[in-house]
Design a protein around this motif. Structure first.
Motif, PDB file in Angstrom:
ATOM      1  N   GLN A  95      29.708   9.634 -23.698  1.00  0.00           N
ATOM      2  CA  GLN A  95      29.592   8.576 -22.257  1.00  0.00           C
ATOM      3  C   GLN A  95      29.735   8.992 -20.940  1.00  0.00           C
ATOM      4  OE1 GLN A  95      32.057   4.789 -24.190  1.00  0.00           O
ATOM      5  NE2 GLN A  95      30.057   4.415 -25.468  1.00  0.00           N
ATOM      6  N   ILE A  96      30.871   9.726 -21.053  1.00  0.00           N
ATOM      7  CA  ILE A  96      31.412  10.065 -19.542  1.00  0.00           C
ATOM      8  C   ILE A  96      30.039  11.179 -18.942  1.00  0.00           C
ATOM      9  CG2 ILE A  96      32.657  12.411 -18.359  1.00  0.00           C
ATOM     10  CD1 ILE A  96      34.600  10.784 -20.138  1.00  0.00           C
ATOM     11  N   GLU A  97      29.351  12.438 -20.323  1.00  0.00           N
ATOM     12  CA  GLU A  97      28.468  13.487 -19.814  1.00  0.00           C
ATOM     13  C   GLU A  97      27.169  12.073 -19.662  1.00  0.00           C
ATOM     14  OE1 GLU A  97      26.267  16.532 -19.487  1.00  0.00           O
ATOM     15  OE2 GLU A  97      27.925  16.131 -19.131  1.00  0.00           O
ATOM     16  N   ALA A  98      26.946  11.445 -19.983  1.00  0.00           N
ATOM     17  CA  ALA A  98      25.461  10.552 -19.785  1.00  0.00           C
ATOM     18  C   ALA A  98      26.151   9.972 -18.848  1.00  0.00           C
ATOM     19  CB  ALA A  98      25.251   9.408 -21.809  1.00  0.00           C
ATOM     20  N   PHE A  99      26.833   8.983 -18.366  1.00  0.00           N
ATOM     21  CA  PHE A  99      26.939   8.440 -17.417  1.00  0.00           C
ATOM     22  C   PHE A  99      26.831   9.928 -16.115  1.00  0.00           C
ATOM     23  CE2 PHE A  99      29.299   4.871 -18.982  1.00  0.00           C
ATOM     24  CZ  PHE A  99      28.139   3.971 -18.717  1.00  0.00           C
ATOM     25  N   HIS A 100      27.395  10.315 -16.474  1.00  0.00           N
ATOM     26  CA  HIS A 100      26.942  11.850 -15.114  1.00  0.00           C
ATOM     27  C   HIS A 100      25.846  12.624 -14.994  1.00  0.00           C
ATOM     28  CE1 HIS A 100      28.446  15.516 -12.756  1.00  0.00           C
ATOM     29  NE2 HIS A 100      27.271  16.213 -13.841  1.00  0.00           N
ATOM     30  N   GLN A 101      24.788  12.166 -15.916  1.00  0.00           N
ATOM     31  CA  GLN A 101      23.348  12.802 -15.638  1.00  0.00           C
ATOM     32  C   GLN A 101      23.119  11.285 -15.645  1.00  0.00           C
ATOM     33  OE1 GLN A 101      21.906  15.321 -16.113  1.00  0.00           O
ATOM     34  NE2 GLN A 101      24.187  16.811 -17.268  1.00  0.00           N
ATOM     35  N   ARG A 102      23.613  10.256 -15.540  1.00  0.00           N
ATOM     36  CA  ARG A 102      22.536   9.084 -15.472  1.00  0.00           C
ATOM     37  C   ARG A 102      23.596   8.828 -13.635  1.00  0.00           C
ATOM     38  NH1 ARG A 102      24.206   2.686 -17.222  1.00  0.00           N
ATOM     39  NH2 ARG A 102      23.240   4.481 -19.435  1.00  0.00           N
ATOM     40  N   ARG A 103      24.335   9.168 -13.138  1.00  0.00           N
ATOM     41  CA  ARG A 103      25.085   9.078 -11.926  1.00  0.00           C
ATOM     42  C   ARG A 103      24.059  10.471 -11.131  1.00  0.00           C
ATOM     43  NH1 ARG A 103      28.064  12.793  -8.773  1.00  0.00           N
ATOM     44  NH2 ARG A 103      29.042  11.675  -7.012  1.00  0.00           N
ATOM     45  N   LEU A 104      23.168  11.864 -11.247  1.00  0.00           N
ATOM     46  CA  LEU A 104      22.741  12.379 -11.345  1.00  0.00           C
ATOM     47  C   LEU A 104      21.007  12.407 -10.467  1.00  0.00           C
ATOM     48  CD1 LEU A 104      23.905  16.485 -12.500  1.00  0.00           C
ATOM     49  CD2 LEU A 104      24.620  15.033 -10.616  1.00  0.00           C
ATOM     50  N   HIS A 105      20.850  11.811 -12.344  1.00  0.00           N
ATOM     51  CA  HIS A 105      19.158  10.667 -11.417  1.00  0.00           C
ATOM     52  C   HIS A 105      19.028  10.004 -10.494  1.00  0.00           C
ATOM     53  CE1 HIS A 105      17.916  13.179 -14.783  1.00  0.00           C
ATOM     54  NE2 HIS A 105      18.617  12.783 -15.785  1.00  0.00           N
ATOM     55  N   LEU A 106      20.604   9.064 -10.689  1.00  0.00           N
ATOM     56  CA  LEU A 106      20.324   7.963  -9.508  1.00  0.00           C
ATOM     57  C   LEU A 106      20.735   8.211  -8.149  1.00  0.00           C
ATOM     58  CD1 LEU A 106      22.959   5.573 -11.077  1.00  0.00           C
ATOM     59  CD2 LEU A 106      20.303   5.415 -10.798  1.00  0.00           C
ATOM     60  N   LEU A 107      21.690   9.348  -7.337  1.00  0.00           N
ATOM     61  CA  LEU A 107      21.474  10.211  -6.613  1.00  0.00           C
ATOM     62  C   LEU A 107      20.396  10.949  -6.561  1.00  0.00           C
ATOM     63  CD1 LEU A 107      24.791  12.244  -6.914  1.00  0.00           C
ATOM     64  CD2 LEU A 107      24.616  10.203  -5.376  1.00  0.00           C
ATOM     65  N   SER A 108      19.314  11.714  -7.424  1.00  0.00           N
ATOM     66  CA  SER A 108      18.179  12.159  -6.450  1.00  0.00           C
ATOM     67  C   SER A 108      17.431  10.767  -6.648  1.00  0.00           C
ATOM     68  CB  SER A 108      17.234  12.553  -7.946  1.00  0.00           C
ATOM     69  OG  SER A 108      16.774  13.548  -7.617  1.00  0.00           O
ATOM     70  N   LEU A 109      17.623  10.268  -6.853  1.00  0.00           N
ATOM     71  CA  LEU A 109      15.966   8.504  -6.862  1.00  0.00           C
ATOM     72  C   LEU A 109      16.817   8.276  -5.259  1.00  0.00           C
ATOM     73  CD1 LEU A 109      14.327   7.043  -7.224  1.00  0.00           C
ATOM     74  CD2 LEU A 109      15.754   5.357  -9.170  1.00  0.00           C
ATOM     75  N   LEU A 110      17.872   7.796  -5.150  1.00  0.00           N
ATOM     76  CA  LEU A 110      18.409   7.168  -3.526  1.00  0.00           C
ATOM     77  C   LEU A 110      18.057   8.472  -3.029  1.00  0.00           C
ATOM     78  CD1 LEU A 110      19.812   5.556  -2.110  1.00  0.00           C
ATOM     79  CD2 LEU A 110      21.872   7.053  -2.334  1.00  0.00           C
ATOM     80  N   SER A 111      18.534  10.323  -2.254  1.00  0.00           N
ATOM     81  CA  SER A 111      18.342  10.844  -1.802  1.00  0.00           C
ATOM     82  C   SER A 111      16.443  10.906  -1.610  1.00  0.00           C
ATOM     83  CB  SER A 111      18.440  12.222  -1.745  1.00  0.00           C
ATOM     84  OG  SER A 111      17.338  13.120  -1.282  1.00  0.00           O
ATOM     85  N   SER A 112      15.706  10.444  -2.441  1.00  0.00           N
ATOM     86  CA  SER A 112      13.818  10.689  -2.423  1.00  0.00           C
ATOM     87  C   SER A 112      13.555   9.064  -1.910  1.00  0.00           C
ATOM     88  CB  SER A 112      13.414  10.627  -4.374  1.00  0.00           C
ATOM     89  OG  SER A 112      11.759  10.273  -3.283  1.00  0.00           O
ATOM     90  N   LEU A 113      14.315   8.370  -2.100  1.00  0.00           N
ATOM     91  CA  LEU A 113      13.692   7.176  -1.212  1.00  0.00           C
ATOM     92  C   LEU A 113      14.394   7.000  -0.255  1.00  0.00           C
ATOM     93  CD1 LEU A 113      14.760   4.110  -4.099  1.00  0.00           C
ATOM     94  CD2 LEU A 113      12.470   4.664  -3.125  1.00  0.00           C
ATOM     95  N   LYS A 114      15.414   7.398   0.194  1.00  0.00           N
ATOM     96  CA  LYS A 114      15.664   7.301   1.885  1.00  0.00           C
ATOM     97  C   LYS A 114      15.298   8.506   2.549  1.00  0.00           C
ATOM     98  CE  LYS A 114      20.770   6.242   1.190  1.00  0.00           C
ATOM     99  NZ  LYS A 114      22.266   6.759   1.344  1.00  0.00           N
ATOM    100  N   LYS A 115      14.406   9.620   2.338  1.00  0.00           N
ATOM    101  CA  LYS A 115      13.563   9.882   2.886  1.00  0.00           C
ATOM    102  C   LYS A 115      12.211   9.443   2.683  1.00  0.00           C
ATOM    103  CE  LYS A 115      11.624  14.983   2.175  1.00  0.00           C
ATOM    104  NZ  LYS A 115      11.657  16.154   1.621  1.00  0.00           N
TER     105      LYS A 115
END
Length: 275
Positions: A95-115
């Motif tokens: 679950q920790i690994e899954a949340f880590h991957q989810r966090r990375l995807h969310l950070l990428s999405l956030l960066s894209s939306l902010k840009k």
């Protein structure tokens, strides 16, 4: 010594669980009351049942499901074995690994939306040559600007017969050589179709075209404009431009057509050049 029995409301209070939860545990045969009064339907729990309930809640906090906990008690043990604990640890790691991957995807999405949002908010434009009616005044804050325009500038422009082209273009520039929180001087300019006769309040002049201006849309009350200027100036520096003229605050939507200040739209326009 007579054994203490707790009513369902009492055990609910002691264990910090709802009565509904206790009834659910009873329905799934996980925790049954010791006594159910056949006449009143009242349920009574023993101290041992309270201890069992606390154990169930602790196992739930460790990630065990109700069915897993029920199996433990079916096997007449109050704690999971080594294999069960190791399996739960493995599940946690997954679950920790899954949340880590989810966090990375969310950070990428956030960066894209902010840009994307930044690109939509900040853009380049050319400002054409225009004729304006201008007024210089001193303000304690930008909150005073609306009243000044409605009570002073607007009536004077109407008296002078000013005709403004559609959809209209107006802005302010700050005239002080240094930053002031209050008592700062501004010039208000509004585009008009032709030169008029100057008065003590309104003067007419022609503004030269600006080949390149960097612009930023700002939604909200005028009190946030100063921070918006700083944000735009930082962006200008990052892009390697130089400011080539007085920044303009172009008022598109404001108190005259929007009651909600969160919907006021101001476009900051800064003339720039490449050094």
């Amino acid at each position: 010594m007579k054994e203490i029995k707790y009513k369902i409301g009492e055990i609910s209070t002691l264990a910090r669980v709802t009565v509904r939860t206790l009834r659910h545990y009873e329905e799934i045969d996980l925790l049954k009351p010791d006594i159910i009064d056949m006449w009143t339907g009242y349920r009574y729990y023993s101290a041992a049942n309270l201890q069992k309930l606390l154990s169930i809640l602790k196992l739930k906090d460790l990630g065990f499901t109700l069915s897993e906990i029920r199996e433990l008690y079916d096997e007449e043990t109050h704690s999971p074995g080594i294999d069960a604990i190791e399996a739960k640890i493995s599940e946690c790691e997954q679950q920790i690994e899954a949340f880590h991957q989810r966090r990375l995807h969310l950070l990428s999405l956030l960066s894209s939306l902010k840009k994307k949002q930044r690109m939509e908010k900040i853009y380049f434009d050319a400002l054409p040559e225009i004729i304006v009616a201008s007024n210089r005044t001193t303000l304690n804050s930008y909150d005073e600007l609306g009243r000044h325009l409605v009570n002073v500038v607007g009536p004077e422009m109407a008296r002078l017969g000013c005709v403004c082209p559609e959809p209209g273009y107006c802005f302010t520039t700050e005239l002080a050589d240094e930053y002031k929180e209050n008592n700062f001087e501004i010039e208000y300019c509004e585009q008009v179709k032709q030169m008029g006769k100057d008065s003590d309040i309104v003067k007419f002049k022609k503004l030269e075209a600006v080949p390149t201006a960097i612009c930023m849309k700002v939604y909200g009350p005028y009190s946030i404009l100063r921070d918006s200027y700083l944000e735009l100036f930082e962006e200008i520096a990052k892009l390697g431009y130089q400011i080539a003229g007085a920044p303009r605050a172009n008022y598109v939507d404001g108190i005259w057509n929007q009651e909600d200040s969160a919907k006021w739209l101001t476009i900051i326009q800064v003339p720039i050049v490449k050094p």
